[in-house]
Design an enzyme around this catalytic site. Structure first.
Site, PDB file in Angstrom:
ATOM      1  CE  LYS A 206     -13.394  -2.815  -3.081  1.00  0.00           C
ATOM      2  NZ  LYS A 206     -12.885  -3.925  -3.873  1.00  0.00           N
ATOM      3  CD  GLU A 212      -7.932  -5.930  11.547  1.00  0.00           C
ATOM      4  OE1 GLU A 212      -9.060  -5.720  11.034  1.00  0.00           O
ATOM      5  OE2 GLU A 212      -7.255  -6.952  11.331  1.00  0.00           O
ATOM      6  N   GLY A 267      -8.472  -4.457  -3.046  1.00  0.00           N
ATOM      7  CA  GLY A 267      -7.744  -3.767  -1.971  1.00  0.00           C
ATOM      8  C   GLY A 267      -6.254  -3.675  -2.240  1.00  0.00           C
ATOM      9  NE  ARG A 268      -4.813  -9.664  -3.824  1.00  0.00           N
ATOM     10  CZ  ARG A 268      -6.018 -10.059  -3.460  1.00  0.00           C
ATOM     11  NH1 ARG A 268      -6.586  -9.542  -2.384  1.00  0.00           N
ATOM     12  NH2 ARG A 268      -6.669 -10.980  -4.143  1.00  0.00           N
ATOM     13  CD  GLU A 353      -5.166 -10.055   0.891  1.00  0.00           C
ATOM     14  OE1 GLU A 353      -4.877 -10.002   2.104  1.00  0.00           O
ATOM     15  OE2 GLU A 353      -5.641  -9.094   0.284  1.00  0.00           O
ATOM     16  CE  LYS A 499     -10.831  -8.126   6.219  1.00  0.00           C
ATOM     17  NZ  LYS A 499     -11.274  -7.182   5.200  1.00  0.00           N
TER      18      LYS A 499
HETATM   19  O1  F6P Z   1      -6.010  -7.902   4.192  1.00  0.00           O
HETATM   20  C1  F6P Z   1      -7.196  -8.386   3.726  1.00  0.00           C
HETATM   21  C2  F6P Z   1      -8.051  -7.386   3.089  1.00  0.00           C
HETATM   22  O2  F6P Z   1      -9.172  -8.088   2.728  1.00  0.00           O
HETATM   23  C3  F6P Z   1      -7.380  -6.695   1.912  1.00  0.00           C
HETATM   24  O3  F6P Z   1      -7.657  -7.263   0.688  1.00  0.00           O
HETATM   25  C4  F6P Z   1      -7.835  -5.282   2.054  1.00  0.00           C
HETATM   26  O4  F6P Z   1      -6.950  -4.455   1.407  1.00  0.00           O
HETATM   27  C5  F6P Z   1      -7.868  -5.131   3.547  1.00  0.00           C
HETATM   28  O5  F6P Z   1      -8.384  -6.348   3.998  1.00  0.00           O
HETATM   29  C6  F6P Z   1      -8.607  -3.970   4.114  1.00  0.00           C
HETATM   30  O6  F6P Z   1      -9.947  -3.896   3.725  1.00  0.00           O
HETATM   31  P1  F6P Z   1     -10.697  -2.508   3.729  1.00  0.00           P
HETATM   32  O7  F6P Z   1     -10.008  -1.613   2.784  1.00  0.00           O
HETATM   33  O8  F6P Z   1     -12.100  -2.799   3.304  1.00  0.00           O
HETATM   34  O9  F6P Z   1     -10.656  -1.978   5.128  1.00  0.00           O
END
Ligand code: F6P
Length: 553
Positions: A206, A212, A267-268, A353, A499
């Protein structure tokens, strides 16, 4: 100021718990032959049996009163209509708009978002059809054979779970891989089996700022350049699902291959957006639309059904009963379906979460328990792993059993064994064994106390539509609980903190980092020795102060 635990209904529920704590679930059945009919309901292709709970009629009535007296009707309307209910991030929460298949507009800041959702759906349709038909070619003119989704958390778990659940609908010439962990062995293992000329990478993020995912995406690009094409070829093998178009393009992704979604999709909750692209590639756009249709049907049910017949509301209230009154700490999810083996992990993020919060929407600490620890794995495997503790241990763990009724051709006997095992377990948890069941102190080692509660959710068949409904059901269950607890289910500042500090620690690898605690400094010292190349001058001093982060998924 309103205090939930001081409300008349809450206190009545506390008294009811005292009164019913020694009730036996099976006695509810003897007292009421209609209990199963009364405490089960169907929505589309989903059937829920919630009769095997230590919930008397009176308790259920009070729980429904709790929902009636909460802000649920108002907050549900606010969510669906695009009001800002994610107050700490100042955003609406509109995953439901992504699967809105009606003609009704949905407004954000006075603008109907449905046309842009439609446009993105069209883009997903075109692209998935091109890849599936072989029209989309890699740099050397070969068709795509492997799709690698690079993402983490909500940008991995939803599409990963759904692609595995719907594996039997997969395009026969496409294989799907999901890389999430920053541990390099994860991507290395996946890449080692692939041909770069026939591999498509979807960088799913997102924010396009998650460490990562960016590291994995860069390693994938390096592998591609080392083993196949040139910079100009990256565009044929890398696409992105992201709200951050600029960053995706800087990575080398062509503008037309950035699949947009929006800040108002958490995200979730994002598998219904372009984050669901792997699903469309795997099962086809029609299948993806069926998934949305199932979720939309559950949305309509959630909006329209009275609370007493509302599947997500009932599941949420039963959960609240166990968490807040009975004192359960965890909720087990046990799918008796190997295709649903990723479901517990998906639900873990969705629930934990979302409702892992200890302040209410006004920022005041809450004096009651919120989200449970969600865990589980498939049955019948679980029977030979953790079920022993659930049968005879000292913990009290409500269980959601989930299964699909329709057997796979040629494997009817397996499916029959699977389902009968599940029913046997649900029964055994409730009934216990025939020993002395008057109290733990009087139990002999062979007998099981029973009286352990469970719900059973049956899907007519594991189809895209029923899967969509199942996931939307859990999303709304989590939402209802969040509303009753008066917490914000849509932010995740704890994750953001981790993070941010990870970024700070990696920037400080070559300094004495004295503003970190002694333990972190000592451990960093041990790590440092293994990373001499990272010892570059510190890039700006960022102190370990807790605070908000600018971007958030
Ligand atoms: O796992 C934590 C989180 O903040 C989720 O809410 C999200 O889906 C994920 O990190 C990844 O974030 P992104 O889609 O911005 O890489």
């Amino acid at each position: 100021m309103f205090q939930l635990t001081r409300s008349v209904t809450w206190q009545a529920l506390e008294r009811l718990h005292q009164k019913t704590r020694d009730d036996r679930i099976r006695d509810y059945f003897s007292a009421d032959p209609q209990r199963f009919e009364k405490m089960s309901l169907r929505v589309g292709g989903l059937f829920l049996d919630y009769s095997k709970h230590q919930v008397s009629d009176q308790v259920l009535a009070k729980l429904l009163e709790l929902a009636d007296h909460s802000a649920l009707v108002q907050r549900r309307a606010q969510m669906f209509s695009g009001d800002i209910i994610n107050v700490t991030e100042d955003r609406p929460v509109l995953h439901t708009a992504l699967r809105n298949l009606s003609d009704e507009p949905v407004y954000v800041d006075g603008e109907d978002v449905m046309p842009e959702i439609q446009r993105t759906r069209e883009q997903i349709k075109r692209f998935s059809e091109e890849v599936r038909s072989g029209e989309w070619k890699g740099y050397s003119g070969k068709r795509i054979k492997d799709v690698v989704n690079i993402g983490i958390g909500g940008s991995d778990l939803g599409p990963n779970m759904a692609c595995r659940a719907l594996l039997k609908y997969r395009h026969p010439e496409l294989s799907f891989h999901f890389v999430s962990n920053v541990d390099g062995t994860h991507i290395q293992k996946v890449l080692s089996r692939l041909d770069p000329a026939t591999t498509l990478f979807i960088v799913s993020t997102k924010t396009f700022s998650t460490q990562e995912t960016l590291l994995n995406a860069k390693s994938a690009r390096r592998w591609f350049l080392d083993n196949a094409g040139e910079d100009a070829d990256v565009g044929a093998h890398f696409i992105a699902a992201s709200t951050n178009r600029r960053a995706a393009m800087d990575f080398g992704i062509r503008e037309e291959n950035v699949f947009e979604f929006w800040a108002w999709v958490g995200g979730r909750y994002s598998m219904w957006s372009s984050i669901g692209l792997p699903i469309a590639l795997s099962i086809g756009f029609e299948g993806f639309m069926e998934l949305l249709e199932g979720a939309h049907e559950m949305d309509r049910h959630f909006i329209e059904a009275p609370f007493a017949e509302n599947m997500p509301v009932l599941m949420a209230l039963i959960g609240i009963w166990y968490i807040n009154f009975v004192g359960a700490e965890t909720q087990a999810v046990v799918p008796y379906d190997q295709a649903l083996h990723q479901l517990p992990s998906f639900l873990q993020q969705l629930d934990m979460e979302s409702n892992g919060k200890s302040v209410d929407i006004f920022g005041h600490p809450v004096n009651y328990k919120t989200g449970p620890i969600v865990w589980g794995q498939t049955g019948s495997n679980g029977q030979h792993a953790f079920f022993q503790l659930l049968h005879q241990g000292t913990r009290y763990v409500p269980i959601d059993f989930i299964a699909s009724l329709k057997p796979e051709p040629d494997f009817e006997d397996h499916h029959f064994a699977l389902l009968t095992n599940m029913l046997a377990q649900a029964n055994a948890f409730m009934e216990g064994s025939q020993g002395d069941t008057r109290g733990h102190s009087q139990l002999d080692p062979y007998s099981c106390p029973g009286n352990r509660p469970s719900s059973t959710l049956l899907l007519d068949e594991l189809t895209p539509k029923n899967l969509g409904a199942l996931i939307a059901l859990y999303e709304h269950k989590v939402f209802v609980q969040g509303v009753i607890w008066n917490i914000n289910s849509f932010d995740q500042w704890g994750v953001q903190l981790g993070k941010r500090i990870a970024g700070e620690i990696s920037e400080r690898i070559d300094t004495n980092a004295s503003d970190f605690d002694a333990s972190t400094q000592g451990l960093l010292q041990l790590v440092r020795r293994h990373f001499p190349d990272h010892a570059t001058p510190a890039k700006g001093k960022t102190k370990g102060k807790r605070g908000k982060q600018e971007t958030s998924p």
